[in-house]
Design an enzyme around this catalytic site. Structure first.
Site, PDB file in Angstrom:
ATOM      1  N   GLN A   1       0.839  -1.204   0.000  1.00  0.00           N
ATOM      2  CA  GLN A   1       0.000   0.000   0.000  1.00  0.00           C
ATOM      3  C   GLN A   1       0.869   1.248   0.000  1.00  0.00           C
ATOM      4  OE1 GLN A   1      -2.305   1.627   3.524  1.00  0.00           O
ATOM      5  NE2 GLN A   1      -4.001   0.784   2.339  1.00  0.00           N
ATOM      6  N   GLY A   2       0.727   2.081  -1.029  1.00  0.00           N
ATOM      7  CA  GLY A   2       1.461   3.335  -1.137  1.00  0.00           C
ATOM      8  C   GLY A   2       0.544   4.520  -0.890  1.00  0.00           C
TER       9      GLY A   2
ATOM     10  N   GLU B   1     -10.207  -1.865   5.019  1.00  0.00           N
ATOM     11  CA  GLU B   1      -9.076  -1.976   5.934  1.00  0.00           C
ATOM     12  C   GLU B   1      -9.527  -1.862   7.382  1.00  0.00           C
ATOM     13  OE1 GLU B   1      -4.540  -0.180   6.362  1.00  0.00           O
ATOM     14  OE2 GLU B   1      -5.973   0.811   5.053  1.00  0.00           O
TER      15      GLU B   1
END
Length: 385
Positions: free
Chosen positions: A128-129, A246
């Protein structure tokens, strides 16, 4: 309301238990915590076993390659795999728990066909960026730029706290595609190949000595426009979908793990004499009730997500994430009391988990951010000035 398991659900549990009894002894030895290529191979190997046995993607819709299981079957799967001590998602948690579900909910048919099967089969890992050095809690202030050049975006900037970047094949990447737009409206969500020219990964060492996070530097990296999920400059809305997964359903397996840890703490306290402390017993009892309530909230969140359009969890995930983060920290504070002086040794069970628990009030949105979401979007309180 009938809260008993159906015959079909009981049969599902029995078949899963039988399969786990056969599959787990066949697993190779777990690699050391610092062997990330080995951990990647181990985690993906387990994912392949799940896929071949028909247990991969239980929580994904059928049209995304999932099994279309009921919410109850999904929860039974989590209970039984944790009870048996089976591996968790490990290095592939981004792909399985939020990048993949985001693409399933927001991607085109071609994007689903390209990216989802390799995640379920255990062929590819995602990272995840999102966060940047100056864009953590205020994620929308990110500055990584993506300039359109024909059929590509040319990306320059940096990301931080990028989980498993050193072994990832793909990155769910947030970029600013319109610097003149209000900060929430000029963002796009891209799938970036980690082997693209111009991508540099620098691992970060944590308090526990591990390197599951990294800095990622992007120097004129070219990413096809076709890799954009959602419309250009609509990335903040897509990001809210990612964060809903998430916060709302990605932690469900960990709640089961914490309940198992709580039982282990009680047994250890009885064995080493700490059980004689009435204050400690009260704390363990209260945590037992708290994690029981969190499990019920988990069941509700999973059921609501799988009934919603696209399987996207609601804002109730912020309630869960806020409560779970603090309960987990208290659980491992109690673990330190039970262990006594040995809680200073990294070789002792639960000590590594205690150190990692400190990050949970920050990861996936800080507790302060979650309180704001609960106050404004659930309770309807006015925004602060």
């Amino acid at each position: 309301m009938d809260l008993t398991y159906t015959e079909e659900e009981q049969d599902f549990r029995a078949r899963l238990r039988e399969w786990l009894l056969k599959a787990l002894p066949e697993l190779p030895a777990r690699p050391s915590p610092d062997d990330w290529p080995g951990r990647r191979a181990y985690d993906l190997g387990w994912q392949r076993r799940l896929y071949e046995a028909g247990y991969a993607g239980l929580h994904w819709p059928v049209d995304a390659g999932g099994r279309g299981a009921t919410p109850t079957q999904h929860l039974i799967f989590l209970e039984e795999t944790e009870r048996a001590g089976a591996p968790y998602v490990g290095a592939n948690f981004v792909g399985l728990l939020h990048a993949g579900p985001t693409i399933a909910a927001e991607g085109t048919a071609a994007q689903r066909a390209r990216w989802l099967p390799p995640v379920l089969r255990g062929d590819e890992v995602w990272c995840q960026g999102f966060s940047e050095p100056d864009a953590g809690s205020d994620l929308a202030s990110l500055r990584t730029r993506a300039v359109r050049d024909g059929d590509d975006y040319v990306i320059t900037g940096s990301k931080i706290w990028t989980s498993h970047a050193e072994v990832a094949d793909w990155c769910e990447l947030l970029v600013r595609t319109d610097p003149e737009a209000p900060k929430h409206r000029g963002i796009s969500w891209l799938a970036m190949p980690m082997d693209a020219p111009g991508v540099t990964v620098r691992p970060l060492r944590t308090l526990a000595g591990s390197t599951e996070f990294a800095e990622v530097f992007l120097d004129e990296v070219r990413v096809p426009v076709a890799n954009r999920v959602g419309a250009e400059n609509d990335g903040w809305r897509v990001t809210m979908v990612t964060l809903s997964f998430e916060r709302g359903t990605a932690f469900v397996g960990e709640v089961v793990a914490c309940r198992r840890t709580l039982g282990g703490l009680a047994r250890t306290a009885r064995a080493n004499g700490r059980w004689d402390d009435p204050v400690l017993r009260r704390r363990l009892g209260r945590l037992y009730g708290e994690f029981g309530a969190l499990w019920r909230l988990t069941q509700w969140n999973v059921s609501e997500a799988e009934r919603s359009a696209g399987g996207v969890p609601g804002i109730g995930g912020s309630v869960f994430k806020l409560a779970y983060s603090h309960a987990r920290q208290e659980l491992y504070d109690v673990a330190a009391e039970v262990l006594g002086a040995s809680s200073l040794s990294l070789d002792e069970e639960w000590v590594q988990d205690r150190l990692s628990s400190l990050s949970y009030t920050i990861a996936a949105g800080t507790s302060q951010i979650q309180r704001n979401i609960v106050a404004e979007r659930i309770l309807g309180l006015p925004k602060g000035r």
